[in-house]
Design a protein around this motif. Structure first.
Motif, mmCIF file in Angstrom:
data_model
loop_
_atom_site.group_PDB
_atom_site.id
_atom_site.type_symbol
_atom_site.label_atom_id
_atom_site.label_comp_id
_atom_site.label_asym_id
_atom_site.label_seq_id
_atom_site.Cartn_x
_atom_site.Cartn_y
_atom_site.Cartn_z
ATOM 1 N N PHE A 257 -10.841 -20.938 14.036
ATOM 2 C CA PHE A 257 -10.745 -20.685 15.474
ATOM 3 C C PHE A 257 -11.243 -19.288 15.832
ATOM 4 O O PHE A 257 -11.231 -18.375 15.008
ATOM 5 N N PHE A 258 -11.729 -19.166 17.072
ATOM 6 C CA PHE A 258 -12.058 -17.846 17.618
ATOM 7 C C PHE A 258 -11.292 -17.714 18.930
ATOM 8 O O PHE A 258 -10.801 -18.705 19.475
ATOM 9 N N ILE A 259 -11.154 -16.483 19.419
ATOM 10 C CA ILE A 259 -10.281 -16.240 20.571
ATOM 11 C C ILE A 259 -11.078 -15.684 21.744
ATOM 12 O O ILE A 259 -11.954 -14.818 21.562
ATOM 13 N N VAL A 260 -10.794 -16.202 22.928
ATOM 14 C CA VAL A 260 -11.415 -15.691 24.151
ATOM 15 C C VAL A 260 -10.300 -15.143 25.041
ATOM 16 O O VAL A 260 -9.370 -15.877 25.404
ATOM 17 N N ILE A 261 -10.361 -13.846 25.356
ATOM 18 C CA ILE A 261 -9.394 -13.259 26.292
ATOM 19 C C ILE A 261 -10.047 -13.312 27.669
ATOM 20 O O ILE A 261 -11.075 -12.664 27.900
ATOM 21 N N SER A 262 -9.489 -14.132 28.559
ATOM 22 C CA SER A 262 -10.114 -14.338 29.869
ATOM 23 C C SER A 262 -9.449 -13.471 30.933
ATOM 24 O O SER A 262 -8.445 -12.799 30.668
ATOM 25 N N LYS A 263 -9.997 -13.527 32.131
ATOM 26 C CA LYS A 263 -9.442 -12.839 33.318
ATOM 27 C C LYS A 263 -9.378 -11.315 33.170
ATOM 28 O O LYS A 263 -8.442 -10.684 33.663
ATOM 29 N N VAL A 264 -10.384 -10.723 32.472
ATOM 30 C CA VAL A 264 -10.330 -9.267 32.309
ATOM 31 C C VAL A 264 -10.590 -8.549 33.640
ATOM 32 O O VAL A 264 -10.284 -7.369 33.786
ATOM 33 N N LEU A 279 -2.831 -9.410 19.888
ATOM 34 C CA LEU A 279 -3.461 -10.505 19.127
ATOM 35 C C LEU A 279 -3.809 -10.045 17.721
ATOM 36 O O LEU A 279 -3.571 -10.765 16.749
ATOM 37 N N GLU A 280 -4.380 -8.846 17.609
ATOM 38 C CA GLU A 280 -4.769 -8.344 16.284
ATOM 39 C C GLU A 280 -3.546 -8.238 15.374
ATOM 40 O O GLU A 280 -3.606 -8.566 14.190
ATOM 41 N N ARG A 281 -2.421 -7.792 15.960
ATOM 42 C CA ARG A 281 -1.185 -7.660 15.171
ATOM 43 C C ARG A 281 -0.751 -9.029 14.632
ATOM 44 O O ARG A 281 -0.401 -9.175 13.461
ATOM 45 N N ILE A 282 -0.772 -10.043 15.501
ATOM 46 C CA ILE A 282 -0.357 -11.395 15.081
ATOM 47 C C ILE A 282 -1.307 -11.942 14.008
ATOM 48 O O ILE A 282 -0.886 -12.522 13.011
ATOM 49 N N LYS A 290 -5.531 -13.135 8.936
ATOM 50 C CA LYS A 290 -6.891 -13.210 9.479
ATOM 51 C C LYS A 290 -7.435 -11.801 9.705
ATOM 52 O O LYS A 290 -6.684 -10.839 9.852
ATOM 53 N N LEU A 291 -8.754 -11.723 9.767
ATOM 54 C CA LEU A 291 -9.417 -10.450 9.995
ATOM 55 C C LEU A 291 -10.031 -10.477 11.396
ATOM 56 O O LEU A 291 -11.054 -11.110 11.610
ATOM 57 N N PRO A 292 -9.402 -9.820 12.402
ATOM 58 C CA PRO A 292 -9.938 -9.882 13.757
ATOM 59 C C PRO A 292 -11.258 -9.118 13.870
ATOM 60 O O PRO A 292 -11.425 -8.074 13.239
ATOM 61 N N LEU A 293 -12.194 -9.652 14.652
ATOM 62 C CA LEU A 293 -13.500 -9.018 14.828
ATOM 63 C C LEU A 293 -13.805 -9.011 16.320
ATOM 64 O O LEU A 293 -14.124 -10.053 16.908
ATOM 65 N N LEU A 294 -13.657 -7.838 16.939
ATOM 66 C CA LEU A 294 -13.848 -7.737 18.392
ATOM 67 C C LEU A 294 -15.345 -7.704 18.696
ATOM 68 O O LEU A 294 -16.083 -6.906 18.120
ATOM 69 N N VAL A 295 -15.804 -8.579 19.604
ATOM 70 C CA VAL A 295 -17.233 -8.689 19.919
ATOM 71 C C VAL A 295 -17.525 -7.916 21.205
ATOM 72 O O VAL A 295 -17.041 -8.269 22.273
ATOM 73 N N ASN A 296 -18.338 -6.829 21.072
ATOM 74 C CA ASN A 296 -18.648 -5.995 22.240
ATOM 75 C C ASN A 296 -20.132 -5.962 22.579
ATOM 76 O O ASN A 296 -20.526 -5.400 23.584
ATOM 77 N N PHE A 308 -18.346 -15.777 10.593
ATOM 78 C CA PHE A 308 -17.295 -16.752 10.922
ATOM 79 C C PHE A 308 -17.504 -18.043 10.140
ATOM 80 O O PHE A 308 -16.564 -18.641 9.617
ATOM 81 N N ALA A 309 -18.776 -18.467 10.060
ATOM 82 C CA ALA A 309 -19.061 -19.717 9.342
ATOM 83 C C ALA A 309 -18.942 -19.530 7.839
ATOM 84 O O ALA A 309 -18.635 -20.457 7.110
ATOM 85 N N GLN A 310 -19.189 -18.282 7.359
ATOM 86 C CA GLN A 310 -19.142 -18.051 5.907
ATOM 87 C C GLN A 310 -17.726 -17.795 5.410
ATOM 88 O O GLN A 310 -17.374 -18.159 4.305
ATOM 89 N N SER A 311 -16.918 -17.129 6.248
ATOM 90 C CA SER A 311 -15.571 -16.785 5.791
ATOM 91 C C SER A 311 -14.524 -17.273 6.788
ATOM 92 O O SER A 311 -14.528 -16.860 7.950
ATOM 93 N N PRO A 312 -13.626 -18.152 6.347
ATOM 94 C CA PRO A 312 -12.621 -18.714 7.258
ATOM 95 C C PRO A 312 -11.593 -17.683 7.730
ATOM 96 O O PRO A 312 -10.854 -17.923 8.670
ATOM 97 N N ASN A 313 -11.569 -16.502 7.076
ATOM 98 C CA ASN A 313 -10.555 -15.503 7.453
ATOM 99 C C ASN A 313 -10.931 -14.689 8.682
ATOM 100 O O ASN A 313 -10.098 -14.059 9.300
ATOM 101 N N ILE A 314 -12.228 -14.682 9.002
ATOM 102 C CA ILE A 314 -12.670 -13.853 10.125
ATOM 103 C C ILE A 314 -12.385 -14.560 11.448
ATOM 104 O O ILE A 314 -12.641 -15.751 11.590
#
Length: 555
Positions: A257-264, A279-282, A290-296, A308-314
């Motif tokens: 899974f990947f996460i989308v934070i909406s309504k910024v 979220l990163e803490r959880i 899991k290893l969170p990776l913030l996309v900027n 993401f496709a290579q490693s399920p932990n990301i």
């Protein structure tokens, strides 16, 4: 990117090339053959990294060499019927006076004969987190007005008659053409036209966010076999309501899974950062690991899709707004590049097995007759094929014929393993069918069972879990109440304990397979596990139903 990339794998769809300057005819033919192989591995798409040695060392090329290499790559792509899109370029520090660059290029086949790459993404998240609005904005190409206008577009496109989906689980499609551009409804295209002009299709399964619809959400996650899940979290409310539960479900079912934070747009920067940190803490907790990776940036989005496709932990995290459109393009870049989880070899192996189609939905369409929707889990299904469907309440399998097939609302002659579709069964009596059945090749001699054993972990139970307890069991598209007949080696179970448990379905036998993932729940009780043993009743013993009583139709 570090100076050394990953060692190049023989399998997979990523190819490292140092340079492709003026190759000889023989070398060119060899390169084209290699490209065909990479495209086949990626089921229609591949990523070329130019300026990188075979061992992954980032050497880089001069401007002139890069131009010549890209020209050769374009010629190669033309030869195999593909388009190329530059994903990103970057300079590398290599001992040289001349600036040197590496370029990453997406090669994607132009669609032919409906063979587009189809990825299924389940959309999870608490009620009011903005799931439907986000899907509306992605698939319509119009931003929201802040009061949910975008999601109204979705309700117009429910295609209820063609696909018969109930409003509890709706399906939306987002197409990308061979150049990586979004193909959507905004140019007043129909679903059929989107399918025809797309090389890659993302099917979003919009699941219910409200707690009272949890069983529908679990059914969507277990039976529609999504490749990925997108968890939508509202920036202003953070992790609320069913968010944790949905996160737990995706993890229990091992859906990346990947996460989308909406309504910024509704919050201050500090509030958004607080939600990201929460979220990163959880995600980093031992249970998640899991290893969170913030996309900027675009660059982050490309890296996130590949890692993401290579490693399920990301776990990539996007922060965006459906009203202002902020960072929406980053999510599109990510979805465009996201590769399939199965390679062509696994796909081929699945297609060589006997036909097995899971029945998830049943409906009647005027002038067409009975139609079933679901996923082909193995084999190949052709128009006009004869199959058997079951088990009925008394454990029998009935003969039927597939009259026509529709995939993504377009006619389709052949269905391949892993694809979802609707099959028209003509005048077959709808009352004989139910969700949870399977349609299989007559030669399969399917085994069914009422009693089965599973190795389980009890995630939560208020008191003790013991013999005689009744739970709702979810295995794939099967959902039925079962009674706990025996807990091996123990009298009772408490939260967090593991055991092998014997269950008995209370209504009718079901078609199960050993190794299948299992989820069970009853009130606040929840558990996960996998099927370890079946007390099989063969369909042979039950006799394949040849003739039904008067008024029923058999093929």
């Amino acid at each position: 990117m570090s100076l050394v990339a990953f060692n190049q794998a023989e399998d997979g769809n990523i190819e490292y090339k140092l340079k492709l300057v003026n190759p000889s005819q023989y070398r060119f033919e060899h390169l084209v053959t290699q490209m065909k192989w990479r495209l086949q591995e990626g089921r229609g798409e591949a990523v070329y990294q130019i300026g990188v040695e075979d061992n992954g060392l980032l050497v880089g090329l001069s401007e002139e060499e890069m131009r010549a290499s890209l020209k050769t790559l374009r010629r190669m792509a033309e030869k195999v019927g593909a388009d190329i899109t530059i994903l990103r370029e970057r300079e590398v520090d290599y001992d040289s006076d001349v600036p040197r660059k590496i370029t990453e290029v997406l090669v994607r086949k132009v669609p032919d004969n409906q063979q587009f790459l189809d990825l299924r993404v389940a959309v999870l998240g608490n009620v009011d987190s903005g799931k439907s609005t986000l899907l509306g904005v992605l698939t319509q190409g119009e931003l929201d007005n802040g009061r949910g206008r975008a999601r109204l577009n979705l309700f117009r496109h429910l295609h209820e008659i063609q696909s018969g989906r109930t409003s509890s689980i709706s399906f939306e499609i987002l197409g990308f053409n061979s150049k990586g551009e979004v193909v959507n409804y905004s140019d007043s295209r129909t679903a059929e036209e989107i399918c025809e002009s797309s090389s890659k299709m993302i099917t979003f399964i919009d699941l219910a966010g409200h707690h009272k619809y949890l069983k529908t959400t679990i059914f969507g996650l277990t039976s529609y076999c999504p490749d990925f899940a997108m968890l939508v979290v509202s920036a202003n409310t953070g992790i609320a309501g069913t968010t944790r539960e949905h996160l737990g479900l995706a993890m229990a079912l091992k859906v990346p899974f990947f996460i989308v934070i909406s309504k910024v747009d509704l919050c201050s920067k500090a509030t958004v950062e607080r939600t990201v940190k929460q979220l990163e803490r959880i995600l980093k907790q031992p249970g998640c690991n899991k290893l969170p990776l913030l996309v900027n940036s675009d660059d982050d989005a490309v890296t996130a899709a590949q890692q993401f496709a290579q490693s399920p932990n990301i776990t990539p995290i996007f922060t965006l707004s459906s009203v202002s459109g902020e960072n929406l393009d980053l999510l599109k870049v990510f979805l465009n590049i996201l590769p399939p989880l199965t390679n062509s070899k696994e796909q081929e192996e699945l297609m060589q097995q006997l036909t097995e189609f899971q029945v998830d939905e049943i409906y009647t369409v005027p002038e067409v007759g009975t139609v079933v929707g679901g996923t082909l889990s193995s084999g190949i299904c052709r128009e006009g094929e004869s199959l058997v469907v079951g088990p009925t309440d008394d454990g029998k399998f009935l003969r039927l014929k597939v009259c026509s097939i529709q995939r993504n609302r377009s006619e389709c002659r052949v269905l391949r393993a892993g694809q979802a579709a609707t099959l028209a069964l003509g005048p077959f009596d709808r009352s004989l069918l139910r969700k949870g059945m399977v349609m299989v090749s007559p030669e399969m001699n399917p085994t069914i069972c009422s009693v089965f054993e599973a190795e389980i972990v009890l995630l939560f139970h208020a008191t003790t879990f013991r013999k005689g307890f009744q739970v709702t069991v979810h295995v794939g598209n099967v959902r039925q109440t079962a009674i706990v007949e025996k807990i091996h080696g123990k009298d009772k179970l408490r939260t967090g304990e593991k055991a092998v448990v014997r269950f008995r379905f209370i209504k009718h036998p079901e078609y199960l397979k050993t190794g299948a993932k299992l989820l069970f729940r009853e009130g606040v009780t929840k558990g996960i596990g996998h099927v370890t043993d079946l007390q099989a009743i063969s369909a042979e013993e039950n006799s394949l139903e040849e003739t039904l009583g008067p008024g029923h139709l058999t093929f």
